[in-house]
Design a protein around this motif. Structure first.
Motif: not given
Lengths: 217, 217
Positions: A156, A158, A162, A181-185, A187-188, A191-192, B191, B201, B206
């Protein structure tokens, strides 16, 4: 997909298991890698051990020389190190893979981080860098074991930039079996990072080296 | 694996997409399901729509009648509802699948939860129940679409009671394509709940309905 051949990747904390394992796999994929460490001698020793053209230097020299920098240091030293490298990391893509975790009798748990996550701490300390977060969940044991030809895990990635997340995805794709894999901004990211505690709990229960795959993507 | 045939599963908030989708799949797998809702009429209407012997009732009646209860209500009503059902849920396995999330112009993000997570809030409000956390990442769109015969996703099951997490894993395994995987203690639920923001996201980037698989397990 972004072409990552020709890049030089610096790995801060590259003598630790996660950094060293990724350095090994990138070097095998033909990417130029510099191992960074507090001690240039230890970095050079690790580089010699890895072979494949990997070089070693202290963290500051590594940060200055690399095009892209992976931050793979222990959480305890994360903030101080990055604050000291603001100049060397200016304008560069920084990949934070640090997991702020604690352990007690009940096993692993996520530590609270004032800035939200290690990656957001990096972003605050390095306002002129392009900070991303990735490679948290990759098994260091599997990375080091070259009998495992395919890593069988998604990574992931983040971030809010881009072009930067696409390049980091390319660095994941360069390792056989791995997929970025794009996993978000950013600020998220908490949790990752924290989810690594769950993977460690899974590893203990199932005697495994778990990773994750994202389905339907 | 724990045998789950013969159980009656109550779904609090069973008229919402996540609860209704899981109710549908469990009913198709031959498990007796009661849909719960604030409104008995809406619950009965949803049950009639689902068929396969599903019945509907208000949330209180559902909690009292079921052997195992899935909590699938919106985060806003989570605490108040569970506080009101302490008697009905005494001694029962409770499965929390609630994701405390916010949305703004930049997309989804995890909300802070005073107790740590929705699941830990449930544990505090229901000290005599056996609280687990699971089914956070299952696509409601895929659940509702019976042309998708296999769900292609793992379900992380968290909790401190081995018998309870084994039974909930059995409820995941009962749905074709789904697999229940132990995912850690309840204190590591935050999490897992928050990671739903990352999956949203991913879905936006995707155009997917992403789930996760745990590798090497």
């Amino acid at each position: 997909m972004t072409d990552v051949t020709g890049l030089t990747v610096g790995v801060l904390g590259g003598t630790g298991p996660q950094g060293k394992g990724l350095a090994l796999r990138w070097a095998k994929a033909g990417i130029k890698v510099i191992i960074g460490s507090r001690s240039a001698e230890r970095a050079e020793a690790a580089a010699t051990e890895l072979g494949d053209g990997v070089t070693g230097a202290d963290n500051t020299t590594t940060a200055a020389a690399a095009d892209v920098v992976l931050v793979a240091v222990p959480w305890e030293g994360h903030g101080d190190l990055l604050a000291s490298l603001r100049e060397q990391l200016r304008g560069k893509i920084v990949i934070d893979c640090v997991n702020p975790l604690g352990f007690d009798k009940q096993g692993p748990f996520a530590l609270p981080v004032e800035e939200g996550s290690a990656a957001q701490q990096a972003e605050q300390l390095l306002p002129e860098s392009r900070v991303t977060a990735a490679f948290h969940h990759v098994s260091a044991v599997h990375l080091a074991d070259l009998s495992i030809a395919e890593m069988d895990t998604d990574v992931l990635v983040l971030g809010d930039d881009r072009e930067a997340t696409d390049l980091v995805r390319g660095l994941a794709d360069a390792i056989p079996g791995m997929r970025g894999v794009y996993g978000g901004r950013l600020r998220n990211a908490h949790q990752v990072e924290a989810f690594t505690a769950n993977l460690i709990a899974i590893n203990r229960r199932y005697k495994a080296h778990a990773g994750i795959r994202v389905t339907d993507v």
